[in-house]
Design a protein around this motif. Structure first.
Motif, PDB file in Angstrom:
ATOM      1  N   GLY A   1       0.911  -1.246  -0.069  1.00 38.86           N
ATOM      2  CA  GLY A   1      -0.057  -0.117  -0.116  1.00 38.86           C
ATOM      3  C   GLY A   1       0.867   1.114  -0.053  1.00 38.86           C
ATOM      4  O   GLY A   1       1.900   1.324   0.808  1.00 38.86           O
ATOM      5  N   LEU A   2       0.674   2.216  -1.038  1.00 39.03           N
ATOM      6  CA  LEU A   2       1.403   3.495  -0.845  1.00 39.03           C
ATOM      7  C   LEU A   2       0.566   4.461  -0.415  1.00 39.03           C
ATOM      8  O   LEU A   2      -0.666   4.662  -0.662  1.00 39.03           O
ATOM      9  CB  LEU A   2       1.929   3.623  -2.495  1.00 39.03           C
ATOM     10  CG  LEU A   2       2.592   2.532  -3.149  1.00 39.03           C
ATOM     11  CD1 LEU A   2       2.934   3.171  -4.528  1.00 39.03           C
ATOM     12  CD2 LEU A   2       3.889   2.369  -2.224  1.00 39.03           C
ATOM     13  N   PHE A   3       1.154   5.253   0.517  1.00 40.72           N
ATOM     14  CA  PHE A   3       0.463   6.238   1.370  1.00 40.72           C
ATOM     15  C   PHE A   3       1.332   7.714   1.113  1.00 40.72           C
ATOM     16  O   PHE A   3       2.309   7.857   1.013  1.00 40.72           O
ATOM     17  CB  PHE A   3       0.323   6.101   2.543  1.00 40.72           C
ATOM     18  CG  PHE A   3      -0.391   4.948   3.044  1.00 40.72           C
ATOM     19  CD1 PHE A   3      -1.921   4.924   3.190  1.00 40.72           C
ATOM     20  CD2 PHE A   3       0.160   3.729   2.932  1.00 40.72           C
ATOM     21  CE1 PHE A   3      -2.436   3.980   3.557  1.00 40.72           C
ATOM     22  CE2 PHE A   3      -0.465   2.711   3.204  1.00 40.72           C
ATOM     23  CZ  PHE A   3      -2.049   2.487   3.493  1.00 40.72           C
ATOM     24  N   ARG A   4       0.407   8.727   0.882  1.00 43.85           N
ATOM     25  CA  ARG A   4       1.151  10.084   0.555  1.00 43.85           C
ATOM     26  C   ARG A   4       1.545  10.864   1.712  1.00 43.85           C
ATOM     27  O   ARG A   4       0.685  11.022   2.634  1.00 43.85           O
ATOM     28  CB  ARG A   4       0.352  11.106  -0.253  1.00 43.85           C
ATOM     29  CG  ARG A   4       0.766  12.191  -0.361  1.00 43.85           C
ATOM     30  CD  ARG A   4      -0.143  13.186  -1.368  1.00 43.85           C
ATOM     31  NE  ARG A   4       0.156  14.502  -1.425  1.00 43.85           N
ATOM     32  CZ  ARG A   4      -0.044  15.327  -0.323  1.00 43.85           C
ATOM     33  NH1 ARG A   4      -0.759  15.046   0.746  1.00 43.85           N
ATOM     34  NH2 ARG A   4       0.456  16.606  -0.593  1.00 43.85           N
ATOM     35  N   ASN A   5       3.035  10.966   1.954  1.00 42.10           N
ATOM     36  CA  ASN A   5       3.149  11.706   3.216  1.00 42.10           C
ATOM     37  C   ASN A   5       2.710  10.983   4.530  1.00 42.10           C
ATOM     38  O   ASN A   5       2.855   9.923   4.744  1.00 42.10           O
ATOM     39  CB  ASN A   5       2.902  13.120   3.123  1.00 42.10           C
ATOM     40  CG  ASN A   5       3.745  13.746   1.923  1.00 42.10           C
ATOM     41  OD1 ASN A   5       4.692  13.556   1.768  1.00 42.10           O
ATOM     42  ND2 ASN A   5       2.898  14.796   1.391  1.00 42.10           N
ATOM     43  N   ASP A   6       2.167  11.700   5.171  1.00 45.74           N
ATOM     44  CA  ASP A   6       1.361  11.170   6.798  1.00 45.74           C
ATOM     45  C   ASP A   6      -0.206  10.903   6.275  1.00 45.74           C
ATOM     46  O   ASP A   6      -0.907  10.511   7.346  1.00 45.74           O
ATOM     47  CB  ASP A   6       1.487  12.202   7.652  1.00 45.74           C
ATOM     48  CG  ASP A   6       3.110  12.290   8.133  1.00 45.74           C
ATOM     49  OD1 ASP A   6       3.590  11.510   7.963  1.00 45.74           O
ATOM     50  OD2 ASP A   6       3.163  13.617   8.598  1.00 45.74           O
ATOM     51  N   ASP A   7      -0.683  10.701   5.205  1.00 47.53           N
ATOM     52  CA  ASP A   7      -2.034  10.448   4.919  1.00 47.53           C
ATOM     53  C   ASP A   7      -2.407   9.111   5.327  1.00 47.53           C
ATOM     54  O   ASP A   7      -1.623   8.136   5.338  1.00 47.53           O
ATOM     55  CB  ASP A   7      -2.318  10.614   3.390  1.00 47.53           C
ATOM     56  CG  ASP A   7      -2.430  11.955   2.796  1.00 47.53           C
ATOM     57  OD1 ASP A   7      -2.192  12.880   3.718  1.00 47.53           O
ATOM     58  OD2 ASP A   7      -2.527  12.253   1.718  1.00 47.53           O
ATOM     59  N   GLU A   8      -3.570   8.998   5.950  1.00 46.65           N
ATOM     60  CA  GLU A   8      -3.903   7.647   6.432  1.00 46.65           C
ATOM     61  C   GLU A   8      -4.912   7.222   5.186  1.00 46.65           C
ATOM     62  O   GLU A   8      -4.844   5.926   4.916  1.00 46.65           O
ATOM     63  CB  GLU A   8      -5.291   7.806   7.426  1.00 46.65           C
ATOM     64  CG  GLU A   8      -4.696   8.078   8.957  1.00 46.65           C
ATOM     65  CD  GLU A   8      -3.869   6.548   9.261  1.00 46.65           C
ATOM     66  OE1 GLU A   8      -4.003   5.624   9.091  1.00 46.65           O
ATOM     67  OE2 GLU A   8      -2.742   6.802   9.742  1.00 46.65           O
ATOM     68  N   GLU A   9      -5.326   7.919   4.147  1.00 43.99           N
ATOM     69  CA  GLU A   9      -5.965   7.202   2.877  1.00 43.99           C
ATOM     70  C   GLU A   9      -5.146   6.598   1.929  1.00 43.99           C
ATOM     71  O   GLU A   9      -3.883   7.310   1.945  1.00 43.99           O
ATOM     72  CB  GLU A   9      -6.844   8.150   2.255  1.00 43.99           C
ATOM     73  CG  GLU A   9      -7.950   8.769   3.148  1.00 43.99           C
ATOM     74  CD  GLU A   9      -7.528   9.808   4.159  1.00 43.99           C
ATOM     75  OE1 GLU A   9      -6.580  10.619   3.888  1.00 43.99           O
ATOM     76  OE2 GLU A   9      -8.080   9.896   5.530  1.00 43.99           O
TER      77      GLU A   9
END
Length: 143
Positions: free
Chosen positions: A100-108
């Motif tokens: 799973g790839l997440f942008r910066n600190d995003d939870e989504e």
């Protein structure tokens, strides 16, 4: 739960990967081909750090035989990519990794994918059983 609904807590190990200026395409976001590089980097770095993958001298290597990616939210330079990994299946000679790839600190989640490694003898290219040390390292991130 659908891939789009996955959160950081659904993954067992993370590797932060900085985006690069050249990762962006003409549309202003990371081009899709780079996502597979993030997958490879996160998984192989985990294996190297655990001492179960020697990319130069090891007798057993993993060949990618299947891969996919679903894209939900864009990534763009200068984002940091938090790549979460987990192992969905450990077979006799194959492993299914999910990323799973997440942008910066995003939870989504920005993107979710998987790939399957078949482990082979480096010299012959023939499938071999996943080494026990590797099984143990992967069990730690199995779901």
């Amino acid at each position: 739960m659908s891939a789009r609904e996955q959160k950081r807590a659904d993954y067992r190990h993370f590797r932060v990967i900085p985006t690069r200026w050249m990762d962006n395409d003409i549309y202003g976001h990371v081009n899709n081909v780079n996502y597979y590089s993030y997958f490879d980097t996160a998984v192989n770095q985990y294996l190297i750090e655990r001492g179960v993958l020697d990319i130069h001298q090891g007798g057993t290597v993993g060949f990618v035989v299947e891969t996919s990616c679903s894209y939900f939210r864009p990534l763009a330079f200068p984002d940091a990519v938090a790549a979460g990994i987990r192992v969905a299946r450990i077979g006799n000679s194959s492993i299914r990794y999910e990323v799973g790839l997440f942008r910066n600190d995003d939870e989504e989640i920005a993107a979710a994918g998987h790939f399957v490694h078949v482990y082979v003898d480096r010299a012959s290219g023939k499938p071999v059983a996943v080494p026990e040390a590797m099984r143990a390292a992967l069990a730690a991130i199995a779901v």
